[in-house]
Motif scaffolding. Structure first.
Motif, PDB file in Angstrom:
ATOM      1  N   ALA A  73      19.636 -11.745 -20.421  1.00 39.57           N
ATOM      2  CA  ALA A  73      19.487 -11.053 -21.709  1.00 39.57           C
ATOM      3  C   ALA A  73      18.680  -9.774 -21.547  1.00 39.57           C
ATOM      4  O   ALA A  73      19.040  -8.726 -22.098  1.00 39.57           O
ATOM      5  N   LEU A  74      17.595  -9.829 -20.792  1.00 41.54           N
ATOM      6  CA  LEU A  74      16.769  -8.634 -20.571  1.00 41.54           C
ATOM      7  C   LEU A  74      17.569  -7.552 -19.847  1.00 41.54           C
ATOM      8  O   LEU A  74      17.462  -6.364 -20.164  1.00 41.54           O
ATOM      9  N   PHE A  75      18.371  -7.945 -18.874  1.00 38.31           N
ATOM     10  CA  PHE A  75      19.204  -7.018 -18.108  1.00 38.31           C
ATOM     11  C   PHE A  75      20.238  -6.345 -19.000  1.00 38.31           C
ATOM     12  O   PHE A  75      20.393  -5.139 -18.993  1.00 38.31           O
ATOM     13  N   ALA A  94      19.822 -21.387 -24.881  1.00 36.59           N
ATOM     14  CA  ALA A  94      18.390 -21.134 -25.021  1.00 36.59           C
ATOM     15  C   ALA A  94      18.122 -20.207 -26.197  1.00 36.59           C
ATOM     16  O   ALA A  94      18.956 -19.367 -26.557  1.00 36.59           O
ATOM     17  N   ILE A  95      16.950 -20.390 -26.765  1.00 36.69           N
ATOM     18  CA  ILE A  95      16.422 -19.470 -27.776  1.00 36.69           C
ATOM     19  C   ILE A  95      15.084 -18.986 -27.233  1.00 36.69           C
ATOM     20  O   ILE A  95      14.237 -19.792 -26.824  1.00 36.69           O
ATOM     21  N   TYR A  96      14.917 -17.670 -27.210  1.00 33.26           N
ATOM     22  CA  TYR A  96      13.681 -17.061 -26.708  1.00 33.26           C
ATOM     23  C   TYR A  96      12.997 -16.279 -27.818  1.00 33.26           C
ATOM     24  O   TYR A  96      13.653 -15.747 -28.714  1.00 33.26           O
ATOM     25  N   HIS A  97      11.685 -16.206 -27.728  1.00 34.59           N
ATOM     26  CA  HIS A  97      10.906 -15.382 -28.654  1.00 34.59           C
ATOM     27  C   HIS A  97      10.965 -13.948 -28.151  1.00 34.59           C
ATOM     28  O   HIS A  97      10.653 -13.671 -26.993  1.00 34.59           O
ATOM     29  N   ARG A  98      11.367 -13.055 -29.006  1.00 34.80           N
ATOM     30  CA  ARG A  98      11.457 -11.638 -28.645  1.00 34.80           C
ATOM     31  C   ARG A  98      10.124 -10.959 -28.920  1.00 34.80           C
ATOM     32  O   ARG A  98       9.702 -10.843 -30.075  1.00 34.80           O
ATOM     33  N   THR A 140      10.962  -5.383 -22.433  1.00 37.81           N
ATOM     34  CA  THR A 140       9.793  -6.250 -22.323  1.00 37.81           C
ATOM     35  C   THR A 140       9.845  -6.956 -20.977  1.00 37.81           C
ATOM     36  O   THR A 140      10.883  -6.974 -20.315  1.00 37.81           O
ATOM     37  N   GLY A 141       8.742  -7.535 -20.602  1.00 36.85           N
ATOM     38  CA  GLY A 141       8.670  -8.220 -19.322  1.00 36.85           C
ATOM     39  C   GLY A 141       8.758  -9.721 -19.434  1.00 36.85           C
ATOM     40  O   GLY A 141       8.724 -10.427 -18.424  1.00 36.85           O
ATOM     41  N   PHE A 142       8.899 -10.242 -20.645  1.00 37.58           N
ATOM     42  CA  PHE A 142       8.823 -11.686 -20.794  1.00 37.58           C
ATOM     43  C   PHE A 142       9.484 -12.118 -22.094  1.00 37.58           C
ATOM     44  O   PHE A 142       9.290 -11.487 -23.126  1.00 37.58           O
ATOM     45  N   LEU A 143      10.270 -13.179 -22.022  1.00 40.84           N
ATOM     46  CA  LEU A 143      10.852 -13.809 -23.209  1.00 40.84           C
ATOM     47  C   LEU A 143      10.411 -15.271 -23.192  1.00 40.84           C
ATOM     48  O   LEU A 143      10.997 -16.092 -22.489  1.00 40.84           O
ATOM     49  N   PRO A 144       9.375 -15.635 -23.936  1.00 38.41           N
ATOM     50  CA  PRO A 144       8.940 -17.036 -23.958  1.00 38.41           C
ATOM     51  C   PRO A 144      10.031 -17.949 -24.521  1.00 38.41           C
ATOM     52  O   PRO A 144      10.685 -17.616 -25.510  1.00 38.41           O
TER      53      PRO A 144
END
Length: 173
Positions: free
Chosen positions: A76-78, A138-142, A84-88
């Motif tokens: 997703a980041l790509f 998955a669900i990540y916090h943005r 951002t550097g992190f998706l919790p």
């Protein structure tokens, strides 16, 4: 660089090791995975070594879960340039569809389903020789751009793999 399974010399062409962003951290100790690009999408993969296996000689479900969690976020980041550097991780769901024996190459692909102000929804599939082995959602916090106090992982991966984000969110070589 990541540990042994990701650096296996028998990986398919075009895959490179991930940079070690947390030296000695969980990703390195758990073996990590390799990444490549196909049709503008981040593709992940790893060779199942003895260190990945349970007593039955099959890839441990915890290894598969860890790789799926990390890979889906990185995909997703790509693709989405979230800066951002992190998706919790908020939620991770896996369906184990087939056993994954020692020695095989596991390939991962993902699709971002939806992005809201504070959430990122991603689904993916891990396959062995084209046969689905694990389905993951998955669900990540943005986090807000730059809020993670870490490098922009999407930009780092695109630089590593020689890709840029196209003007309308698509990928360009």
């Amino acid at each position: 660089m990541t540990a042994d399974p990701a650096q296996d010399s028998s990986s398919p062409p075009g895959f490179v090791p991930l940079p070690d962003l947390a030296p000695g951290g969980f990703d390195a100790l758990s073996g990590g995975f390799l990444v490549g690009v196909e049709a503008g999408q981040l593709v992940g993969g790893f060779r199942v070594t003895p260190a990945c296996c349970n007593r039955a000689g099959l890839c441990h479900g915890g290894k598969l879960a860890s790789v799926c969690d990390t890979y889906l976020a990185m995909a997703a980041l790509f693709r989405e340039d979230l800066q951002t550097g992190f998706l919790p991780t908020i939620s991770l769901s896996l369906d184990f569809m087939a056993a994954v024996p020692r020695g095989v190459w596991v390939e991962l692909r993902a699709e971002t389903l939806r992005i809201t102000r504070s959430l990122v929804f991603v689904q993916g599939l891990a396959t062995v020789d084209g046969t689905p082995a694990v389905r993951a959602d998955a669900i990540y916090h943005r986090l807000p751009p730059g809020d993670a106090h870490e490098p922009d992982i999407g930009a780092l991966l695109r630089g590593l793999l020689g890709h840029t984000v196209a003007p309308r969110g698509g990928m360009a070589p």
